[in-house]
Structures are given as structure tokens and as C-alpha cells.
Design a protein around this motif. Sequence first.
Motif, PDB file in Angstrom:
ATOM      1  N   SER A 634       1.019 -35.420 -42.501  1.00  0.00           N
ATOM      2  CA  SER A 634       1.516 -35.781 -41.175  1.00  0.00           C
ATOM      3  C   SER A 634       2.180 -34.567 -40.534  1.00  0.00           C
ATOM      4  O   SER A 634       1.600 -33.500 -40.457  1.00  0.00           O
ATOM      5  CB  SER A 634       2.463 -36.976 -41.273  1.00  0.00           C
ATOM      6  OG  SER A 634       2.833 -37.414 -39.985  1.00  0.00           O
ATOM      7  N   HIS A 635       3.439 -34.739 -40.080  1.00  0.00           N
ATOM      8  CA  HIS A 635       4.120 -33.651 -39.363  1.00  0.00           C
ATOM      9  C   HIS A 635       4.893 -32.725 -40.293  1.00  0.00           C
ATOM     10  O   HIS A 635       5.620 -31.847 -39.827  1.00  0.00           O
ATOM     11  CB  HIS A 635       5.068 -34.231 -38.317  1.00  0.00           C
ATOM     12  CG  HIS A 635       4.377 -35.075 -37.286  1.00  0.00           C
ATOM     13  ND1 HIS A 635       3.501 -34.537 -36.366  1.00  0.00           N
ATOM     14  CD2 HIS A 635       4.397 -36.416 -37.045  1.00  0.00           C
ATOM     15  CE1 HIS A 635       3.031 -35.496 -35.583  1.00  0.00           C
ATOM     16  NE2 HIS A 635       3.548 -36.658 -35.978  1.00  0.00           N
ATOM     17  N   LYS A 637       5.902 -29.697 -42.831  1.00  0.00           N
ATOM     18  CA  LYS A 637       5.513 -28.304 -43.000  1.00  0.00           C
ATOM     19  C   LYS A 637       5.881 -27.874 -44.426  1.00  0.00           C
ATOM     20  O   LYS A 637       6.938 -28.266 -44.931  1.00  0.00           O
ATOM     21  CB  LYS A 637       6.240 -27.411 -41.993  1.00  0.00           C
ATOM     22  CG  LYS A 637       5.865 -27.715 -40.553  1.00  0.00           C
ATOM     23  CD  LYS A 637       6.660 -26.834 -39.607  1.00  0.00           C
ATOM     24  CE  LYS A 637       6.320 -27.176 -38.147  1.00  0.00           C
ATOM     25  NZ  LYS A 637       7.150 -26.378 -37.222  1.00  0.00           N
ATOM     26  N   GLU A 640       9.401 -26.554 -45.140  1.00  0.00           N
ATOM     27  CA  GLU A 640      10.542 -27.441 -44.934  1.00  0.00           C
ATOM     28  C   GLU A 640      11.058 -28.043 -46.237  1.00  0.00           C
ATOM     29  O   GLU A 640      12.177 -28.543 -46.290  1.00  0.00           O
ATOM     30  CB  GLU A 640      10.153 -28.575 -43.976  1.00  0.00           C
ATOM     31  CG  GLU A 640       9.967 -28.113 -42.552  1.00  0.00           C
ATOM     32  CD  GLU A 640       9.472 -29.225 -41.648  1.00  0.00           C
ATOM     33  OE1 GLU A 640       9.692 -29.123 -40.429  1.00  0.00           O
ATOM     34  OE2 GLU A 640       8.869 -30.196 -42.167  1.00  0.00           O
TER      35      GLU A 640
END
Length: 647
Positions: A634-635, A637, A640
Motif C-alpha cells: 500500500s502506501h 515505504k 519508514e
Amino acid sequence: MALDIGTLINDFDARFKLFHELMAKKVRDVLLVSTPYDAWIMEEDVRLSERIIHEYRGLNLSNPPRLTWVSSADDALRALDEKKFDMVITMPRVADMDCFALAKHIKQRDPGLPVVLFAHSAITSVEFYPGNTKPEGIDRAFVWSGNTDILVALIKSAEDRLNVEHDTQSAGIRVILFVEDSPLYISSLLPILYKELVSQTQAVMEEGLNEEHRLLAMRARPKILIAENYDEALELYEKFKPYIIGVISDVRYPKHGRLCADAGIQLLSKIKQDRWDIPLLLTSSEPSNAEKAEPIPAFFVDKNSPALHTEVHNFFLDHLGFGDFIFRMPDGREIDRASTLRSLEKKITIIPDESFLLHAGRNDFSRWLFARTEIVLASKLRPATFDDFAHDTRKMREWLASTIRERRSRRQKGIIVNFDAHDFDLDTEFFKIGTGSLGGKARGLAFASNLLKRSTDLHAQHPGVNIMVPQSLVITTEGFDAFIEQNKLLELANNDLPDQEIARQFLKASIPEWVKKDLTAYMRQVRHPIAIRSSSLLEDAQFRAYAGLYRTYMLPNDCTDFSMRLEHLLAAIKLVYASTYFQGPKSFSQRVGHRTEEEKMAIIIQKMVGENYSGHFYPAISGVAQSHNYYPFSHMKPEEGIATIAL
């Protein structure tokens, strides 16, 4: 970016970074000028070089000096042209020049190079100082009787002179002033003072620290400065007044260029009026001078006493703050003792008011701490007076105890402490048993502990949260090696046995006695739930990490029978050891090209953090956090990171 690992390590504790910078100037090369006969006597009969090295090792001192012998003044001057020396020692007579002429030539070339005279027989101060004036070029004279101690003492004395200005100003290092004009008595007393100082500093070295910090703390020992007349002594006193912790003085020596029969009495009286809390010791070869010490007041030692060493030893212990802290009542009666910071903190709160106020009023607490190289803490306590607490004894006690407690806690964060079964502090965050490797997991935890210590901003951002590494005791890989060898289990590394059989054989084996002894002492003090965790050499490595392959066991540690609690612990350790040779790690080793018998296991015994609810213990949190997410979706990275948490 290049990173100096020494700087990184030192930054973890600014106090020990400071210790690295102490005693920076060393006497490393000494030129000895003597007749061939004297040189032969020193080298062949006395074995001077060997004895110096032996003496330095015995006192845990570093960098024993190198000696270079020459037999004439011409050879000496030639050697000084060819090489840099830190000190010159000359006998009174050499082949082509007397020692005084040689000293003048040396000082003309290098005015800052110390030149020391070694005489064979007793030199009186009158002979050495005709007209009470020191011979030009000679910095100090000693009487050589074949005892290596004097050479060690004069070298340490020269180093103290070289470093005293920097070390007092940068780190508040303390100073003992020694006033004596007779080369014979300097030669007799100085080795006693240095031996006592070094051995007492070793004895009171900061408890619970690791070996590196013990050796660094030795650099923070008090320095001894020698003065040979009243004017030099007063000049040194005024210059280093805030740092002086004791004065030892003869009675008769020069003052204003003339021999003065009571110069020592005048000096100690002046110092006592100026600094009432400095312990003073008057030395004399005339026992009748003991009466002159009482009005000062000062303690007295007869320089010709057969018990001279014992009396100096007692002065260091009882008055300069070395040895145990002895709690006394105003009538001098001993009521208790403290040998460590932890015991001092505890006993400050329970001793009678009369004893507490006696020691607080005399600055005994700060003096004892200065002797233990606790300079920052001692400097904080020293200015405090009863008036500062509105004459409230309870408030003053609480402040002293909390200040010591804060220091103890702070100094042990981020440090891996050698476990001592006879004296360990449960406030310590990270212990280790043995001298082997910590293993991968323990290394990471120790590094995280160091990072947390330095991350003051992180703690400031979360004032209500205690961010820490739970208390950990590591049994290094030395314990694993001893266990495997003692029980002859290495052959299991390459046997294709099922895990259950390997575990059974490990459970039958015995833990090395030296490990069991330390664990017994530890478990007698620890009653909270503990996790027994693996920490192999390859675990948590950056590449091909063996993470998740070894066992962890959690123990409630709440059995009323101590022997059962200990047995549970030993069994868990054996099972973690056994998992080193289980099928999973063996298969992984084969895939990555490692040999199973080369793998070694350290053990982490770690306090469980959580709460007890109706007889059941629940850990506060459990999970894994990774700074890089290898499976983003999904979003997310990769950079992160990700945390998997179970509440």
C-alpha cells in the motif's frame, strides 16, 4: 563519514572521556649517566630494568620508562643530541665531568628537561644546599640505596609536576603537598607515599565498573607535589589551594633563604587557619616535636619510627579519606562503616543525628569521595552546609542520599559492569560474567543502552516515560566454552541427533562452578520474573543473522524454595546452550557456509518488565521493531520501518 570509534566510546560518559585526557605527559625515556661500575651494579646486581617493569605491573601502572645508560658526560650530551629524553638521572661522579657541571650543560641545551642527582650515601640538606641555595641545574637529589621503589617514585613525582596544572583545572584532580628539604628523608618517605597512594587508590577504585574504567580511574589519583622550602611550599599551596586534600611537612627547612627551626609549624598553622578542613601531618626525626603538632592541630609521625610505614598508612586511611568511611560519634567512638557508594548512601539515612552532623560539618563525606576519584560528586557536596537546609537534619540527609543515588545510577548507565558476587549493585543496568564475547544480541542491547544514555533529547520529549534497556546479566561465551569442554559436548555439533536428545544430554551436564557461584549470588537478590535469552556470536549479525533460531525461556522466579528457583535457571541456560546444536541452526549454517562447532553462545538473563495481576505476571509489551521494512505494501515505504507489537 569516517567515525573514530575511540571518540564514540568516550562520548558515552564525559567523565571517562575526561579521564582519557589525564596524565597525558609521561616520562618514557630516561638517560642514566653513571660510571661503568654503577651501571653494571644497577643492571646486573639490582636488575633495574626488570624490577621497574615488575613494579609498574604490580601497581597496575602503565608505560614503564625505558632506561638508556651512558658512562661519560660527552656520551650523555651526544645522546641528548640524537634522541629526545624525558629525564636525566646522573650519579655524582662520571668519568670526565662532575654532575653539577653536566647539569649546567644540559639545562643550557634544554632548560625544561628534569635533571635528578642520585647519590650513593646520605646527603644532608646543608651539603646539597650550600648557603641554602639549590645547585644550579639539579632539580632534585635522591639517595640511592639499591631500592627500585625510589626510581618509580621519582618518575611518578616528575609526571605529577608535568600534569598537575592541566589535570587540576580540567578535572579537579586533588593534590597532596609534601614539604621536605632532606634528600635522605625525601628518598625514604616519597616511595612510601606513592606506594600507599597507588595501593589505596586501587583498593577504593570505583566499585562495579569494568576493567577499562578501573584503569582510567587510576589516572585520577591525587598527585604528590614536593616542596623543599617554606616559600616554594606556600607558592604551591596558594596555586593549588582548591585542590589540596592534605599536607605532609617536616619541621625544620629554609624560609626566605635561611634555615628556620620551625618553618613547618608556621606553614601548617597558616594553612589550618586558611583551610580548617585539610588534614595535616607533621613529620620530624625529633620525637619532642609531637608537642608542637597539637596546638595546630596536626597529626605527628616520627621519621625514625620503625612503624613509619604503618603510621603513614593510617593517615591515608583515617584522615585523607581512603579506606572505609568510618562513622563516629562526637566522642570518637566508631558506630558503623561504609565501603562503597551504595552503603554510604544507605547509612547516611540511618546513623544518629550527632554522627551525621559531625561528619557533614567537617566535610568528611566530600573528602572520602575525592579519595575515591568521585570528583564531580564530591565538588557538589563540599559547599553544602547545615545552614543551606535551615538546620533541618532530615532534609540534609535526604539531599545527600539522593545526590549520591543519582550519581550511582547515572554512572552505571551504558556501561557493561563486571559482575562481582561479593559486591554487586542491583541498580546496575548491564552486568557480565566472564571475559568472552557478549554475543550478537547482547552487543546490540548494550549499544542501545549507550545510545539511550546519550539521547537526552529523546528523554526530554517523553518526560513521563522511562525509556531503558531492562536490567541484564550476560554470561559471556567463555561460560559456553567452559560448559562444552567440561562436559565433552563438542561432538554433538556434528551429530545428526534430534533436538530432544541433544536437550536431554545438555540437561544432564553441569554448569561450571565459577558461573554457578555468580548465578547463585545473583538469584539470592532477584525475585522478579526473568527471561533467559540466547546471544550467539552470529545472532543479530548484519548479514546472515541467526535471528529466531535459538530458544528463549521465561521464568516466573517466584518459588519459595531458593534451590528450586536456581535449578530452574540452570536448566533454562542449559536448554539455550543446547539450541546452539539444534537442527534449525545446523541447517542454516550449512546453507550459509558456517561450521556449527565455530558457533558460540552467550546467555542474557533479563528482567521482565510488566505487572502482576491476581497472581499472574503480564509483560507490558512484546514485539519486534525494524528500521527497514523489507515487505512494504500500500502506501508504506521501506525506509519508514515497521513494528509488530503485542500488548
